[in-house]
Write a protein that holds these residues in place. Sequence first.
Motif, PDB file in Angstrom:
ATOM      1  N   GLN A   1      44.539  41.998  79.594  1.00 50.04           N
ATOM      2  CA  GLN A   1      45.606  42.607  78.360  1.00 50.04           C
ATOM      3  C   GLN A   1      44.857  41.993  76.910  1.00 50.04           C
ATOM      4  OE1 GLN A   1      49.215  40.625  79.871  1.00 50.04           O
ATOM      5  NE2 GLN A   1      49.641  42.279  80.699  1.00 50.04           N
ATOM      6  N   VAL A   2      43.745  42.568  76.848  1.00 53.26           N
ATOM      7  CA  VAL A   2      43.196  42.320  75.254  1.00 53.26           C
ATOM      8  C   VAL A   2      42.619  43.684  75.083  1.00 53.26           C
ATOM      9  CG1 VAL A   2      42.746  39.794  75.652  1.00 53.26           C
ATOM     10  CG2 VAL A   2      40.962  41.913  76.008  1.00 53.26           C
ATOM     11  N   PRO A   3      42.193  43.804  73.656  1.00 54.62           N
ATOM     12  CA  PRO A   3      41.773  45.268  73.340  1.00 54.62           C
ATOM     13  C   PRO A   3      40.392  45.789  74.261  1.00 54.62           C
ATOM     14  CG  PRO A   3      42.083  44.074  71.423  1.00 54.62           C
ATOM     15  CD  PRO A   3      42.505  42.890  72.696  1.00 54.62           C
ATOM     16  N   ALA A   4      40.365  46.929  74.525  1.00 51.03           N
ATOM     17  CA  ALA A   4      39.319  47.772  75.407  1.00 51.03           C
ATOM     18  C   ALA A   4      38.016  46.939  75.117  1.00 51.03           C
ATOM     19  CB  ALA A   4      39.388  49.090  75.509  1.00 51.03           C
ATOM     20  N   ASN A   5      37.526  47.057  73.779  1.00 52.20           N
ATOM     21  CA  ASN A   5      36.050  46.653  73.401  1.00 52.20           C
ATOM     22  C   ASN A   5      35.772  45.403  73.779  1.00 52.20           C
ATOM     23  OD1 ASN A   5      35.246  48.965  72.332  1.00 52.20           O
ATOM     24  ND2 ASN A   5      35.745  48.488  70.174  1.00 52.20           N
ATOM     25  N   LEU A   6      36.867  44.311  73.694  1.00 48.77           N
ATOM     26  CA  LEU A   6      36.728  42.979  74.288  1.00 48.77           C
ATOM     27  C   LEU A   6      36.880  42.865  75.787  1.00 48.77           C
ATOM     28  CD1 LEU A   6      36.758  40.182  73.293  1.00 48.77           C
ATOM     29  CD2 LEU A   6      39.122  40.037  73.296  1.00 48.77           C
ATOM     30  N   THR A   7      37.623  43.601  76.398  1.00 48.97           N
ATOM     31  CA  THR A   7      37.418  43.874  77.862  1.00 48.97           C
ATOM     32  C   THR A   7      36.094  44.031  78.449  1.00 48.97           C
ATOM     33  OG1 THR A   7      39.724  44.402  78.080  1.00 48.97           O
ATOM     34  CG2 THR A   7      38.505  44.824  79.955  1.00 48.97           C
ATOM     35  N   PHE A   8      35.372  45.137  77.644  1.00 50.66           N
ATOM     36  CA  PHE A   8      34.045  45.658  78.158  1.00 50.66           C
ATOM     37  C   PHE A   8      32.976  44.348  77.767  1.00 50.66           C
ATOM     38  CE2 PHE A   8      30.169  47.393  77.094  1.00 50.66           C
ATOM     39  CZ  PHE A   8      29.766  47.958  78.438  1.00 50.66           C
ATOM     40  N   ALA A   9      33.238  43.934  76.569  1.00 55.59           N
ATOM     41  CA  ALA A   9      32.213  42.982  76.222  1.00 55.59           C
ATOM     42  C   ALA A   9      32.217  41.855  76.898  1.00 55.59           C
ATOM     43  CB  ALA A   9      32.489  42.423  74.854  1.00 55.59           C
ATOM     44  N   VAL A  10      33.415  41.171  77.362  1.00 54.12           N
ATOM     45  CA  VAL A  10      33.609  39.741  78.317  1.00 54.12           C
ATOM     46  C   VAL A  10      33.378  40.066  79.609  1.00 54.12           C
ATOM     47  CG1 VAL A  10      34.780  37.838  78.908  1.00 54.12           C
ATOM     48  CG2 VAL A  10      34.972  38.715  76.513  1.00 54.12           C
ATOM     49  N   ASN A  11      34.185  40.896  80.212  1.00 53.96           N
ATOM     50  CA  ASN A  11      33.943  41.221  81.636  1.00 53.96           C
ATOM     51  C   ASN A  11      32.800  41.917  81.925  1.00 53.96           C
ATOM     52  OD1 ASN A  11      36.435  40.241  81.216  1.00 53.96           O
ATOM     53  ND2 ASN A  11      37.796  41.967  82.015  1.00 53.96           N
TER      54      ASN A  11
END
Length: 243
Positions: A86-96
């Motif tokens: 439940q964070v912005p999509a760019n952050l989701t891709f970067a971390v996950n």
Amino acid sequence: MARIFITGSADGLGQLAAKSLVAQGHQVVLHARNAERAKLALDNVPGAEHVLIADLSSIEETKKLAAEVNAIGHFDVIIHNAGVYQVPANLTFAVNTMAPYILTALIHRPERMIYLSSEMHMQGNPELVDLAYKTDQTSYSDSKMQVLMLSRAVARRWPEVFSNAVDPGWVPTKMGGAGAPDNLEEGFQTQVWLAVSDDKEARVSGRYFYHRKEAKYLAAADDIHIQDKLLAICGQLSGVPFS
């Protein structure tokens, strides 16, 4: 005794896995995204060997983290536990997705690698449509499908490494929420079991586990062409090729 590095181990499942492994006598190096959380991590896992700091949303910090892990020495196990929801999509891709890719590519190969996926990967888009240009469209489900593909690609390309993915279940952590219905103990013990157990069921590769049992997963994750496309995209975006 094994030496183990666990990303995202300042709280939640990563911290619980770290506590369990330290209690068993293993050497555990923790990870936190900033100095404040690093202190919290060591306070909560006092037997840990060390804690490393890096914001996994940053490609450069993730590369630096890999170098710091290598500087410590050889690790038997890497647990790619860190994740965001439940964070912005760019952050989701970067971390996950991107962070475990970079760490996998740059850290000296361990004997075992464990990647945290989720049952929600079943709703992920396996086609990687425009991923190289539009990471801002990556959903949580997409990222968990991608990390499952990463684990399976590693198992295929590095046969000497036990590489597996885990669905910890919807457990009552900060991410999962207090009302989550699944078993918290089972959620982290599967990571611990895959990390250090000599059971023949744990000494396998290219599998997907839920509560120590192999579970159903998205069939597209087995597509070698899509796996290789994911590795190529992550390599292109990070500047870190997959050997």
